[in-house]
Design an enzyme around this catalytic site. Structure first.
Site, short mmCIF file in Angstrom:
data_model
loop_
_atom_site.label_atom_id
_atom_site.label_comp_id
_atom_site.label_asym_id
_atom_site.label_seq_id
_atom_site.Cartn_x
_atom_site.Cartn_y
_atom_site.Cartn_z
N GLU A 111 0.67 -1.17 -0.07
CA GLU A 111 0.10 0.05 0.05
C GLU A 111 0.89 1.36 -0.18
O GLU A 111 1.93 1.37 0.73
CB GLU A 111 -0.91 0.15 1.26
CG GLU A 111 -1.96 -0.97 1.22
CD GLU A 111 -2.57 -0.90 2.48
OE1 GLU A 111 -2.96 -1.95 3.24
OE2 GLU A 111 -2.84 0.19 3.20
N CYS A 132 2.76 8.37 2.22
CA CYS A 132 3.10 7.28 3.05
C CYS A 132 3.58 6.23 2.36
O CYS A 132 2.75 5.25 1.56
CB CYS A 132 2.11 7.07 3.95
SG CYS A 132 2.38 5.91 5.25
N CYS A 139 5.62 -7.53 7.94
CA CYS A 139 6.75 -6.88 8.68
C CYS A 139 6.89 -8.02 9.64
O CYS A 139 6.30 -8.80 10.31
CB CYS A 139 6.05 -5.70 9.72
SG CYS A 139 7.21 -4.98 10.66
N CYS A 143 4.35 -6.23 16.21
CA CYS A 143 3.85 -5.39 17.13
C CYS A 143 2.43 -6.20 17.06
O CYS A 143 1.58 -6.36 16.28
CB CYS A 143 3.80 -4.20 16.86
SG CYS A 143 5.44 -3.42 16.64
N CYS A 146 -0.90 -4.31 15.19
CA CYS A 146 -0.57 -3.59 13.68
C CYS A 146 -1.24 -4.85 12.74
O CYS A 146 -0.41 -5.98 13.02
CB CYS A 146 0.82 -3.34 13.89
SG CYS A 146 1.25 -2.85 12.16
N HIS A 253 4.65 4.01 22.02
CA HIS A 253 3.63 3.30 22.15
C HIS A 253 3.75 2.58 23.69
O HIS A 253 2.58 1.94 24.13
CB HIS A 253 3.35 2.12 21.15
CG HIS A 253 3.38 2.54 19.80
ND1 HIS A 253 2.80 3.64 19.44
CD2 HIS A 253 3.75 1.83 18.76
CE1 HIS A 253 3.04 4.04 18.22
NE2 HIS A 253 3.62 2.92 17.74
N CYS A 370 -1.96 1.12 8.69
CA CYS A 370 -1.10 0.62 7.77
C CYS A 370 -1.09 -0.90 7.51
O CYS A 370 -1.46 -1.52 8.33
CB CYS A 370 0.27 0.81 8.00
SG CYS A 370 1.20 0.10 9.58
N1 SAH Z 1 7.28 0.17 11.15
C1 SAH Z 1 7.41 1.45 11.44
C2 SAH Z 1 6.92 2.12 10.31
C3 SAH Z 1 5.32 1.57 9.88
S1 SAH Z 1 3.96 1.64 11.25
C4 SAH Z 1 7.02 1.79 13.00
O1 SAH Z 1 6.31 0.77 13.65
O2 SAH Z 1 7.03 2.96 13.15
C5 SAH Z 1 3.90 3.45 11.10
C6 SAH Z 1 2.81 3.86 12.28
O3 SAH Z 1 1.61 3.28 12.33
C7 SAH Z 1 3.80 3.16 13.60
O4 SAH Z 1 3.90 4.33 14.72
C8 SAH Z 1 2.71 2.22 14.31
O5 SAH Z 1 2.79 1.90 15.42
C9 SAH Z 1 1.31 2.81 13.88
N2 SAH Z 1 0.16 1.92 13.76
C10 SAH Z 1 0.18 0.55 13.44
N3 SAH Z 1 -1.09 -0.32 13.39
C11 SAH Z 1 -1.86 0.87 14.04
C12 SAH Z 1 -3.18 0.99 14.53
N4 SAH Z 1 -4.06 -0.09 14.04
N5 SAH Z 1 -3.50 2.02 15.07
C13 SAH Z 1 -2.86 3.23 14.98
N6 SAH Z 1 -1.50 3.25 14.62
C14 SAH Z 1 -1.23 2.03 14.27
FE1 SF4 Z 2 5.86 -3.58 11.84
FE2 SF4 Z 2 3.39 -2.57 12.22
FE3 SF4 Z 2 5.27 -2.91 14.40
FE4 SF4 Z 2 5.54 -0.90 12.48
S1 SF4 Z 2 4.02 -1.06 13.82
S2 SF4 Z 2 7.08 -2.24 13.22
S3 SF4 Z 2 4.69 -2.10 10.60
S4 SF4 Z 2 4.48 -4.56 13.06
#
Ligand code: SAH
Ligand code: SF4
Length: 395
Positions: A111, A132, A139, A143, A146, A253, A370
Site C-alpha cells: 500500500e 506514506c 513486517c 507488534c 498492527c 507506544h 497501515c
Molecule cells: N514499522 C515502522 C513504520 C510503519 S508503522 C514503525 O513501526 O514505526 C507506522 C505507524 O503506524 C507506527 O507508529 C505504528 O505503530 C502505527 N500503527 C500501526 N498499526 C496501528 C493501528 N492499528 N492504529 C494506530 N496506529 C498504528
Molecule cells: Fe511492523 Fe507494524 Fe510494528 Fe511498524 S507497527 S514495526 S509495521 S508490526
C-alpha cells in the site's frame, strides 16, 4: 538475526527470497547505472538521459526514450524492469486520502497512501499533501496491535519497488488533475510509515531515499522525509551518520518497559534504556526534534501514569509527541479510548509544555491503518482461491 528475550525469535528465518527476473531500473543510482552502461559498451552520458526519461518525464517504456539509439533501448529492456509495481486499486476516503494498492512482480501487494489534509505531528505542522510509503511486504516486528505484522514478514522491497511507489503516486495525481502534470515537489512530505520496518530493510531504504532525494532522481528534500521506526537501536545509530539528513519518528507506544514489551516484542531486544540514548544522539547530531509516536489503546497504555512517564521522556529528549487514537484492526481485540480519556492523557503533556498533537479528524490516521487494505485483499484472494479449489474438488 534478532532474538526477543533469550528464546523466541521474532524475525522469522523463513523470509521469502524473491529474485526478480530483472532488477528495477528505478533502483539504480546515477553511479551504478553509469557503471553498467560503460561496462556494456554504451557512453556514460546516456545515464543522464535515461534518468531524465525516468524521473522528469516518467515514461513507462523504452520506446518513449526517443533520443536513445535502438541498441541501447534493447539493452535496457533486456537488463532492467521498468514497471516493478502495477496499480491495482485506489480506495478514496472522501477527498482526503487515497490508498493505492499496488501489485509486485511476485503478486505480493503493498500500500501507498496519499493524504490531502493536514497531517499533524510528524514534525511538520503545516503539511497539506503527504505520501506514506511501504518498505516491506508484511513486517517481522510482530507488534501486537498492527495489521502489517499479523502474518509476519513475507519479503523486503527492493530500492526500485520503493521508489516506484512515488512514480505511481504522481501518475495517480495526474489522473485527478488531467490538465496539470503532477510533480513530486507538489507534495509537502513523504513519511516512511507504511507497511514494514524500514530499518529492517536498511540498505534498500537508504538507496531508495537517496534516489528520491538526488537532483538526478526525484529531487525531493530529505528534510521533508520522515522515517518511522519501532526502535532498532544499532540502525538508528547508523542512520544518524548518514549524510541524507532525514527526520526521525519513533514508535514508542509504551512509556515503560513493562507496558512497551507487552505490545512491542522489539522492546525485549532493545529496551528503553538502550533506545532513548540512541534517539537523543540522533537528535543532537541532527539538531532537530524527533517525533515520539504514541498510539492510545484502551486499558493498555492510556493511564495517567503512562502519560506522566511519556511527558518525562519527551521533555528529556526535547521531542514532539504525536498521540494517535488506535485504529481498530479486524480480528484484534484492542480499542481506542474515549475522547475524554484521550484529552486527559494529552493534558498531562500540555501542562508540561511538551509539544503534543492529538490526531482527531477522521482519515488522518492513515499510517495507523497501515497494512489493512492489503490484508483485506489478500483475504479476498485466498477466499476466492479456496472457493475455486472447492469447486474443482466437487467436479
Ligand atoms: N514499522 C515502522 C513504520 C510503519 S508503522 C514503525 O513501526 O514505526 C507506522 C505507524 O503506524 C507506527 O507508529 C505504528 O505503530 C502505527 N500503527 C500501526 N498499526 C496501528 C493501528 N492499528 N492504529 C494506530 N496506529 C498504528
Ligand atoms: Fe511492523 Fe507494524 Fe510494528 Fe511498524 S507497527 S514495526 S509495521 S508490526
Amino acid at each position: 538475526m534478532l532474538v526477543a528475550g533469550s528464546t523466541r525469535s521474532y524475525i522469522p528465518a523463513t523470509l521469502v527470497k524473491f529474485t526478480p527476473a530483472k532488477p528495477a531500473l528505478h533502483g539504480e543510482t546515477s553511479d551504478s547505472l553509469t557503471a553498467q552502461l560503460t561496462a556494456a559498451g554504451h557512453p556514460a552520458f546516456r545515464a543522464r538521459q535515461i534518468l531524465e526519461w525516468l524521473y522528469k518525464k516518467r515514461v513507462r517504456t523504452t520506446d518513449e526514450m526517443t533520443n536513445l539509439p535502438r541498441d541501447l533501448r534493447a539493452w535496457l529492456d533486456a537488463t532492467f524492469d521498468l514497471e516493478p509495481t502495477a496499480f491495482v486499486l485506489d480506495r478514496q476516503s472522501g477527498d482526503e486520502t487515497d490508498k493505492l494498492l499496488l501489485e509486485l512482480r511476485d503478486r505480493s501487494l503493498i500500500e501507498t497512501v496519499i493524504i490531502r489534509a493536514p497531517m499533524l505531528g510528524v514534525g511538520v505542522e503545516k503539511s497539506r499533501k503527504t505520501i506514506c510509503i511501504s518498505t516491506q511486504v508484511g513486517c517481522a516486528m510482530g507488534c501486537k496491535f498492527c495489521a502489517s505484522g499479523l502474518e509476519g514478514l513475507k519479503r523486503n522491497l527492493s530500492a526500485g519497488e520503493i521508489v516506484h511507489q512515488l512514480i505511481q503516486v504522481c501518475r495517480q495525481e495526474d489522473a485527478r488533475t488531467p490538465r496539470a502534470r503532477a510533480e513530486l515537489a507538489s507534495f509537502d512530505n513523504i513519511v516512511v510509515m507504511g507497511m514494514g520496518e524500514p530499518l529492517h530493510n536498511y540498505d534498500a531504504v537508504i538507496r531508495a531515499l537517496t534516489i528520491v532525494n538526488a537532483p538526478w532522481g526525484l529531487g525531493f528534500g530529505a528534510r521533508r522525509i520522515t522515517l518511522s521506526t519501532s526502535g532498532l537501536v544499532p540502525k538508528i545509530r547508523q542512520l544518524a551518520d548518514e549524510p541524507l539528513g532525514l527526520r526521525l519518528a519513533i514508535s514508542l507506544h509504551g512509556a515503560t518497559d513493562e507496558v512497551r514489551e507487552q505490545i512491542m516484542p522489539v522492546n525485549k531486544r532493545y529496551p528503553l534504556a538502550e533506545l532513548l540514548p540512541a534517539v537523543r544522539e540522533f537528535s543532537e547530531k541532527h539538531g532537530r526534534m524527533v517525533t515520539l509516536e504514541f498510539i492510545l489503546i484502551e486499558e493498555i497504555n492510556d493511564s495517567l501514569a503512562q502519560a506522566e512517564k511519556l511527558r518525562d521522556i519527551a521533555r528529556d529528549l526535547h521531542a514532539h509527541v504525536n498521540l494517535i487514537p488506535y485504529n481498530t484492526v479486524e480480528g484484534l481485540p484492542w480499542k481506542r479510548p474515549s475522547i475524554t480519556r484521550q484529552e486527559r492523557f494529552a493534558d498531562v503533556l500540555r501542562a508540561a509544555r511538551v509539544p503534543v498533537t492529538l490526531r482527531r479528524e477522521k482519515g488522518h490516521d492513515i499510517a495507523a491503518a497501515c497494512g489493512q487494505l492489503r490484508l483485506q485483499t489478500e483475504k479476498q484472494r485466498s477466499a476466492s482461491l479456496s472457493r475455486r479449489s472447492n469447486a474443482l474438488t466437487r467436479i
